[in-house]
Design a protein around this motif. Structure first.
Motif, PDB file in Angstrom:
ATOM      1  N   TYR A 172       0.902  -1.234  -0.061  1.00 18.93           N
ATOM      2  CA  TYR A 172      -0.073   0.051  -0.067  1.00 18.93           C
ATOM      3  C   TYR A 172       0.950   1.325   0.086  1.00 18.93           C
ATOM      4  N   TRP A 175       0.015   3.744  -2.812  1.00 20.72           N
ATOM      5  CA  TRP A 175      -1.283   4.201  -2.675  1.00 20.72           C
ATOM      6  C   TRP A 175      -1.243   5.305  -1.596  1.00 20.72           C
ATOM      7  N   THR A 277      -3.178   2.436   5.972  1.00 17.42           N
ATOM      8  CA  THR A 277      -3.036   1.061   5.091  1.00 17.42           C
ATOM      9  C   THR A 277      -3.794  -0.173   5.644  1.00 17.42           C
ATOM     10  N   LYS A 280      -7.476   0.985   4.440  1.00 17.52           N
ATOM     11  CA  LYS A 280      -7.454   0.602   3.068  1.00 17.52           C
ATOM     12  C   LYS A 280      -7.542  -1.064   2.753  1.00 17.52           C
ATOM     13  N   ALA A 281      -6.715  -1.838   3.371  1.00 16.75           N
ATOM     14  CA  ALA A 281      -6.793  -3.355   3.161  1.00 16.75           C
ATOM     15  C   ALA A 281      -8.038  -3.928   3.713  1.00 16.75           C
TER      16      ALA A 281
END
Ligand code: ME8
Length: 521
Positions: A172, A175, A277, A280-281
């Motif tokens: 990530y 990103w 992160t 996001k995951a």
């Protein structure tokens, strides 16, 4: 008019959940008071506000502290967590909830998110060796060490190598860099955003997220491997949504889009790198903002148990009053920068700003209203002089300045803008000298002046209410106003109704003498 920073009229603010390995000190009190002040300002102008704090109760550091005090981990964290809650009550903290990571409601969400990320393939089993700092509860990269030591704790990290589960954080990295570039407001002040982006210029490693139960049992078991417990940060960060009842809770739907996390700079990386992160995951939107403040030192030194200079917030609030303590914290630290605490500076500020500037203004005004106006707020009259117009403009522009400062995360600026108003009111009194006007029989001049100054004091009570809720309620009531300070939008001058009977009670801020006592550490 939209009233909050996210344009929805909502504001969700969180403190870090503090480690329950020792009693609260000045640093914990600062972050918590700051969040309380921010929450109270937002409530003042009508935002739908939610304020969360809590306790971080798992991990090696806490297990060791419990062992050292001869208690079971659960009994130990129960005791410390209660002490934190009692401290917050005494400091006037108006949190809506208090989350503990040992609560089932929290553990269930942590396990759910772990399973979710595991099922998506972003958690894997592997082996890793690295330098672990117990103070930080994380592995430090070689480039973070200074002379082989942790720069924050001054201790040498321990080399640990074992088989563990890892979160594919590296996946990530690009990103996250793009996200931070597209959302410059996500991490602020700018210097901390810069720090994060600069850290992200080197490759990001995957994050070790477990501990074998053979080494540590005091944690939440991994849902997919009962031989392991979750690593503290993966557990702790999730408090910000578990407390809202993620994923189906009404509070989650309502407040998560308006979330602001406040921390000091010590835990920037977990909040600015791990947490986004992880979110996001797991397919969860990133928080709205992370706001990072500096560090308090004591008399120019780092506060630490070994130096014996740990400042206990209740010692100060018991000695000088809770509102004076809250005032000093907010007034003294510029958000984002470090500050130094000393009791001398505290007493000096107290005497100069609270006892002199504000306290004397109130005493003089009440005294003159008592003497010249039969103890009632006089009528403003219709005098239209330049000096009067200038002063009224001044009073009426202050609420907007305060509101702007809060929206800029500059609570010190909000306090200073109000203090400037108080000083302007003192000058206005000198300039208008109602005592001489009274002697020459100019009652209209006396009334106009005292009305104007009482109005400035009324606004002061409103604008400093989030910082000093008790004292500003007393100020408000001294002016004969019912209930507690309330915000009124608009620029109308006559929000202070003439005729209200003033209440002369105890002196609001009696002068303090500096008496330093040797305190046991
Ligand atoms: O890090 N000056 O807990 P912690 C200013 N459990 N603020 C200070 C300070 C100082 N000298 N010392 C501490 C943890 N603080 C984790 C957090 S969050 C998901 C988990 C404040 O007990 C400041 O807010 O070490 C700092 O970030 C925090 O206490 C660290 O608290």
């Amino acid at each position: 008019m939209q009233t909050s920073q996210d344009g929805t009229g909502r504001f969700y603010i969180t403190t870090p959940i503090y480690y329950m390995n020792a009693l609260p000190h000045l640093g914990h009190a600062y972050t918590t008071v700051l969040c309380d002040v921010m929450a109270r300002y937002h409530r003042l102008w009508g935002d739908d506000t939610y304020f969360l704090t809590g306790s971080d109760e798992h991990g090696e550091k806490i297990a060791q502290a419990a062992l050292a005090s001869g208690e079971s981990p659960q009994a130990f964290v129960d005791r410390i967590s209660l002490a934190f809650r009692e401290t917050w009550t005494k400091l006037g903290i108006s949190n809506d909830d208090f989350i503990r990571t040992t609560e089932p409601r929290h553990q269930a969400v942590v396990q759910r998110i772990l399973q979710e990320i595991y099922d998506r393939g972003d958690i894997y089993f592997g082996s890793y060796g690295g330098q672990y700092c117990l103070g930080c509860e994380r592995f430090l990269a070689e480039r973070e060490l200074v002379d082989g030591r942790c720069p924050d704790h001054g201790t040498e990290p321990a080399y640990i190598e074992e088989k563990n589960y890892f979160f594919r954080m590296s996946k990530y990295q690009d990103w996250l860099i793009a996200y931070l570039n597209e959302h410059p407001d996500a991490v602020q002040p700018e210097q901390y955003r810069g720090e994060v982006l600069s850290f992200l210029r080197s490759p990001l490693e995957d994050l070790c997220i477990s501990r074998p139960k053979s080494r540590l049992t005091w944690g939440i078991p991994l849902p997919f491997d009962d031989n392991y417990v979750t690593y503290v940060w993966f557990d702790a960060l999730i408090n910000y949504i578990s407390a809202l009842g993620y994923p189906d809770g009404e509070l989650y739907q309502r407040y998560w889009p308006a979330a602001y996390h406040v921390t000091a700079k010590d835990i920037l990386k977990p909040h600015a790198i791990y947490w986004p992160t992880m979110l996001k995951a797991a397919g969860i939107p990133v928080y709205r903002g992370l706001r990072v403040h500096g560090y308090w030192g004591v008399d120019q030194a780092k506060m630490s148990k070994s130096r014996g200079n740990v400042v206990r917030p209740l010692d100060l609030s018991d000695k000088y009053g809770v509102d004076a303590f809250r005032y000093f914290l907010i007034r003294e630290m510029t958000f984002g920068q470090d500050a130094s605490f000393s009791e001398e500076a505290f007493v000096m500020r107290y005497n100069a700003e609270l006892a002199n500037d504000l306290g004397n203004l109130l005493n003089r005004t009440l005294h003159m209203i008592g003497r010249y106006c039969d103890g009632r707020i006089p009528s403003p009259g219709d005098e239209q002089t330049e000096e009067r117009r200038t002063f009224i403009e001044r009073v009426l522009s202050t609420p907007a300045q305060v509101r702007q400062a809060i929206s800029d995360w500059n609570p010190q600026g909000a306090v200073l803008a109000t203090l400037e108003l108080v000083r302007a009111a003192n000058l206005y009194l000198e300039l208008r000298a109602p005592w001489t006007a009274y002697k020459r029989g100019d009652q209209a001049h006396v009334n106009a002046t005292l009305y104007d100054v009482a109005s400035a004091l009324r606004w002061t009570a409103v604008l400093l209410y989030p910082v000093m809720p008790g004292k500003m309620t007393a100020l408000w009531q001294a002016l004969g106003q019912p209930g507690q300070p309330a915000w009124q939008d608009g620029r109308q001058w006559e929000t202070l109704a003439p005729g209200a009977a003033i209440q002369r009670g105890e002196v609001l801020f009696p002068r303090q003498e500096l008496v330093l006592q040797e305190t046991a550490s």
